[in-house]
Design a protein around this motif. Structure first.
Motif, PDB file in Angstrom:
ATOM      1  N   GLN A  60       1.242  -1.488  -0.194  1.00 37.12           N
ATOM      2  CA  GLN A  60      -0.147   0.261  -0.143  1.00 37.12           C
ATOM      3  C   GLN A  60       1.390   1.645   0.175  1.00 37.12           C
ATOM      4  O   GLN A  60       1.508   1.491   0.811  1.00 37.12           O
ATOM      5  CB  GLN A  60      -0.699   0.237   1.366  1.00 37.12           C
ATOM      6  CG  GLN A  60      -1.923  -1.346   1.232  1.00 37.12           C
ATOM      7  CD  GLN A  60      -2.705  -1.469   3.096  1.00 37.12           C
ATOM      8  OE1 GLN A  60      -2.618  -0.109   3.636  1.00 37.12           O
ATOM      9  NE2 GLN A  60      -3.027  -2.531   3.010  1.00 37.12           N
ATOM     10  N   VAL A  61       1.288   2.061  -0.994  1.00 38.01           N
ATOM     11  CA  VAL A  61       1.762   3.590  -0.990  1.00 38.01           C
ATOM     12  C   VAL A  61       0.689   4.866  -1.704  1.00 38.01           C
ATOM     13  O   VAL A  61       0.375   4.108  -2.633  1.00 38.01           O
ATOM     14  CB  VAL A  61       2.983   3.175  -2.599  1.00 38.01           C
ATOM     15  CG1 VAL A  61       3.714   4.718  -2.544  1.00 38.01           C
ATOM     16  CG2 VAL A  61       3.959   1.596  -2.255  1.00 38.01           C
ATOM     17  N   TYR A  62       1.335   5.272  -0.191  1.00 39.71           N
ATOM     18  CA  TYR A  62       0.026   6.438  -0.327  1.00 39.71           C
ATOM     19  C   TYR A  62       1.132   8.277  -0.480  1.00 39.71           C
ATOM     20  O   TYR A  62       2.329   7.972  -0.638  1.00 39.71           O
ATOM     21  CB  TYR A  62      -0.384   6.903   0.792  1.00 39.71           C
ATOM     22  CG  TYR A  62      -1.780   5.602   0.798  1.00 39.71           C
ATOM     23  CD1 TYR A  62      -3.141   5.275   0.379  1.00 39.71           C
ATOM     24  CD2 TYR A  62      -1.003   4.549   1.671  1.00 39.71           C
ATOM     25  CE1 TYR A  62      -3.329   4.369   1.139  1.00 39.71           C
ATOM     26  CE2 TYR A  62      -1.923   3.142   2.666  1.00 39.71           C
ATOM     27  CZ  TYR A  62      -3.065   3.049   1.344  1.00 39.71           C
ATOM     28  OH  TYR A  62      -3.969   1.927   2.311  1.00 39.71           O
ATOM     29  N   VAL A  63       0.159   8.575  -1.506  1.00 37.52           N
ATOM     30  CA  VAL A  63       0.878  10.166  -1.542  1.00 37.52           C
ATOM     31  C   VAL A  63       0.453  11.110  -0.798  1.00 37.52           C
ATOM     32  O   VAL A  63      -0.994  11.065  -0.986  1.00 37.52           O
ATOM     33  CB  VAL A  63       1.772  10.249  -2.444  1.00 37.52           C
ATOM     34  CG1 VAL A  63       2.033   9.405  -3.779  1.00 37.52           C
ATOM     35  CG2 VAL A  63       0.099  10.587  -3.895  1.00 37.52           C
ATOM     36  N   ALA A  64       1.103  12.419  -0.433  1.00 36.48           N
ATOM     37  CA  ALA A  64       0.593  13.433   0.364  1.00 36.48           C
ATOM     38  C   ALA A  64       0.491  14.472  -0.510  1.00 36.48           C
ATOM     39  O   ALA A  64       1.844  14.529  -1.043  1.00 36.48           O
ATOM     40  CB  ALA A  64       1.281  13.169   1.808  1.00 36.48           C
ATOM     41  N   THR A  65      -0.431  15.393  -1.206  1.00 41.18           N
ATOM     42  CA  THR A  65      -0.795  16.467  -1.750  1.00 41.18           C
ATOM     43  C   THR A  65      -0.782  17.580  -1.081  1.00 41.18           C
ATOM     44  O   THR A  65      -1.550  17.667  -0.186  1.00 41.18           O
ATOM     45  CB  THR A  65      -1.153  15.792  -3.088  1.00 41.18           C
ATOM     46  OG1 THR A  65      -2.583  16.208  -2.921  1.00 41.18           O
ATOM     47  CG2 THR A  65      -0.995  14.375  -4.162  1.00 41.18           C
ATOM     48  N   GLU A  66      -0.624  18.696  -1.272  1.00 46.86           N
ATOM     49  CA  GLU A  66      -0.645  19.738  -1.305  1.00 46.86           C
ATOM     50  C   GLU A  66      -0.797  20.717  -2.133  1.00 46.86           C
ATOM     51  O   GLU A  66      -0.171  21.012  -3.009  1.00 46.86           O
ATOM     52  CB  GLU A  66       0.068  20.724  -0.538  1.00 46.86           C
ATOM     53  CG  GLU A  66      -0.514  22.633   0.528  1.00 46.86           C
ATOM     54  CD  GLU A  66       0.352  22.982   1.825  1.00 46.86           C
ATOM     55  OE1 GLU A  66       0.351  23.782   1.631  1.00 46.86           O
ATOM     56  OE2 GLU A  66       0.812  22.130   2.332  1.00 46.86           O
ATOM     57  N   ARG A 118      -2.029  12.166   8.412  1.00 47.63           N
ATOM     58  CA  ARG A 118      -2.907  12.234   7.166  1.00 47.63           C
ATOM     59  C   ARG A 118      -2.802  10.524   6.886  1.00 47.63           C
ATOM     60  O   ARG A 118      -3.242   9.783   6.078  1.00 47.63           O
ATOM     61  CB  ARG A 118      -3.275  12.990   5.971  1.00 47.63           C
ATOM     62  CG  ARG A 118      -4.061  14.632   6.586  1.00 47.63           C
ATOM     63  CD  ARG A 118      -4.859  15.072   5.560  1.00 47.63           C
ATOM     64  NE  ARG A 118      -3.263  15.353   5.258  1.00 47.63           N
ATOM     65  CZ  ARG A 118      -3.086  17.300   5.794  1.00 47.63           C
ATOM     66  NH1 ARG A 118      -3.838  17.615   6.678  1.00 47.63           N
ATOM     67  NH2 ARG A 118      -2.256  18.085   6.231  1.00 47.63           N
ATOM     68  N   LEU A 119      -1.396  11.086   6.513  1.00 50.64           N
ATOM     69  CA  LEU A 119      -0.852   9.398   5.967  1.00 50.64           C
ATOM     70  C   LEU A 119      -0.472   8.221   6.586  1.00 50.64           C
ATOM     71  O   LEU A 119      -1.122   7.272   5.976  1.00 50.64           O
ATOM     72  CB  LEU A 119       0.981   9.638   5.907  1.00 50.64           C
ATOM     73  CG  LEU A 119       1.639  10.434   4.233  1.00 50.64           C
ATOM     74  CD1 LEU A 119       2.988  11.109   4.270  1.00 50.64           C
ATOM     75  CD2 LEU A 119       0.802   9.877   3.003  1.00 50.64           C
ATOM     76  N   LEU A 120      -0.412   8.480   7.851  1.00 49.51           N
ATOM     77  CA  LEU A 120      -0.494   7.605   9.019  1.00 49.51           C
ATOM     78  C   LEU A 120      -1.976   6.998   9.277  1.00 49.51           C
ATOM     79  O   LEU A 120      -2.017   5.744   9.049  1.00 49.51           O
ATOM     80  CB  LEU A 120       0.463   8.160  10.060  1.00 49.51           C
ATOM     81  CG  LEU A 120       0.212   6.900  10.928  1.00 49.51           C
ATOM     82  CD1 LEU A 120       0.991   5.381  10.940  1.00 49.51           C
ATOM     83  CD2 LEU A 120       0.789   6.727  12.607  1.00 49.51           C
ATOM     84  N   ALA A 121      -3.148   7.658   9.182  1.00 48.38           N
ATOM     85  CA  ALA A 121      -4.651   7.520   9.012  1.00 48.38           C
ATOM     86  C   ALA A 121      -4.322   6.703   7.868  1.00 48.38           C
ATOM     87  O   ALA A 121      -5.616   5.471   8.422  1.00 48.38           O
ATOM     88  CB  ALA A 121      -5.260   9.222   9.796  1.00 48.38           C
ATOM     89  N   THR A 122      -3.994   7.206   6.987  1.00 45.15           N
ATOM     90  CA  THR A 122      -4.235   6.289   5.377  1.00 45.15           C
ATOM     91  C   THR A 122      -4.518   4.821   5.537  1.00 45.15           C
ATOM     92  O   THR A 122      -4.959   4.368   5.606  1.00 45.15           O
ATOM     93  CB  THR A 122      -4.312   7.470   4.407  1.00 45.15           C
ATOM     94  OG1 THR A 122      -5.023   8.113   4.823  1.00 45.15           O
ATOM     95  CG2 THR A 122      -4.515   6.787   3.357  1.00 45.15           C
ATOM     96  N   ALA A 123      -2.802   4.964   5.643  1.00 44.61           N
ATOM     97  CA  ALA A 123      -2.184   3.935   5.536  1.00 44.61           C
ATOM     98  C   ALA A 123      -2.858   2.682   7.275  1.00 44.61           C
ATOM     99  O   ALA A 123      -3.204   1.548   6.841  1.00 44.61           O
ATOM    100  CB  ALA A 123      -0.560   4.190   6.144  1.00 44.61           C
TER     101      ALA A 123
END
Length: 185
Positions: A60-66, A118-123
């Motif tokens: 599971q790979v996620y990216v954070a964006t702004e 946000r990354l940790l909560a999503t993961a």
């Protein structure tokens, strides 16, 4: 702050994740890892590695964006036995239901804006959906910012440590563990 979000990575994100890793390691971890480790990182085919990681089953790979910028990333998945085992090699009762945060990185200039949370909560939500009940992460003992971040999320050292040889120095890592029932405040 512009719109901030987290989304699953796709193959088109591999080059930007590679750039984020390279830039962040140089900015934040040179003293911790040493020049040899960073030289190996610079010589590696990081785009190819990240393409494989994004495409790997169970990863599971996620990216954070702004706004239009990619500012961080996280890799999670089921914890391999070697990552969750005690120092003597024994496995905890919940070994098959333990998730691993393999890496969580936010480019320093985008820090303190909630991206890591946000990354940790999503993961964590992704790991829970895959049947995991708790999570682990390995953090360098000298990485005070990351240790503080995980502690604020309720994750704490479980007493297990390991030492990695970077080519310049030995880096001691502590294993943190915590709940996957995370919610953003």
């Amino acid at each position: 702050m512009s719109d901030a979000a987290v989304r699953p990575a796709d193959l088109s994100d591999a080059a930007e994740i590679a750039r984020l890793q390279r830039d962040t390691w140089h900015a934040a971890y040179e003293d911790l890892l040493g020049k040899n480790a960073l030289a190996e990182l610079d010589a590696a085919d990081l785009v190819g590695t990240w393409t494989e990681t994004i495409d790997y089953p169970g990863s599971q790979v996620y990216v954070a964006t702004e706004g239009e910028f990619t500012v961080g990333f996280c890799v999670a998945g089921r914890a391999p036995e070697g990552e969750v085992a005690a120092a003597d090699g024994s496995l905890p009762d919940d070994a098959v239901a333990t998730g691993l945060i393999a890496t969580l990185l936010v480019e320093p200039r985008w820090g303190r804006r909630g991206h890591a949370g946000r990354l940790l909560a999503t993961a964590a939500a992704g790991l829970r959906a895959d049947g995991a009940g708790r999570g682990i992460a390995w953090v360098a003992q000298g990485d005070h910012a990351s240790l503080g971040f995980y502690r604020r999320a309720g994750w704490n050292p479980d007493g297990t440590v390991r030492t990695l040889d970077t080519g310049d120095r030995m880096v001691r890592e502590v294993r943190l563990t915590g709940t996957l029932d995370l919610a953003l405040a």
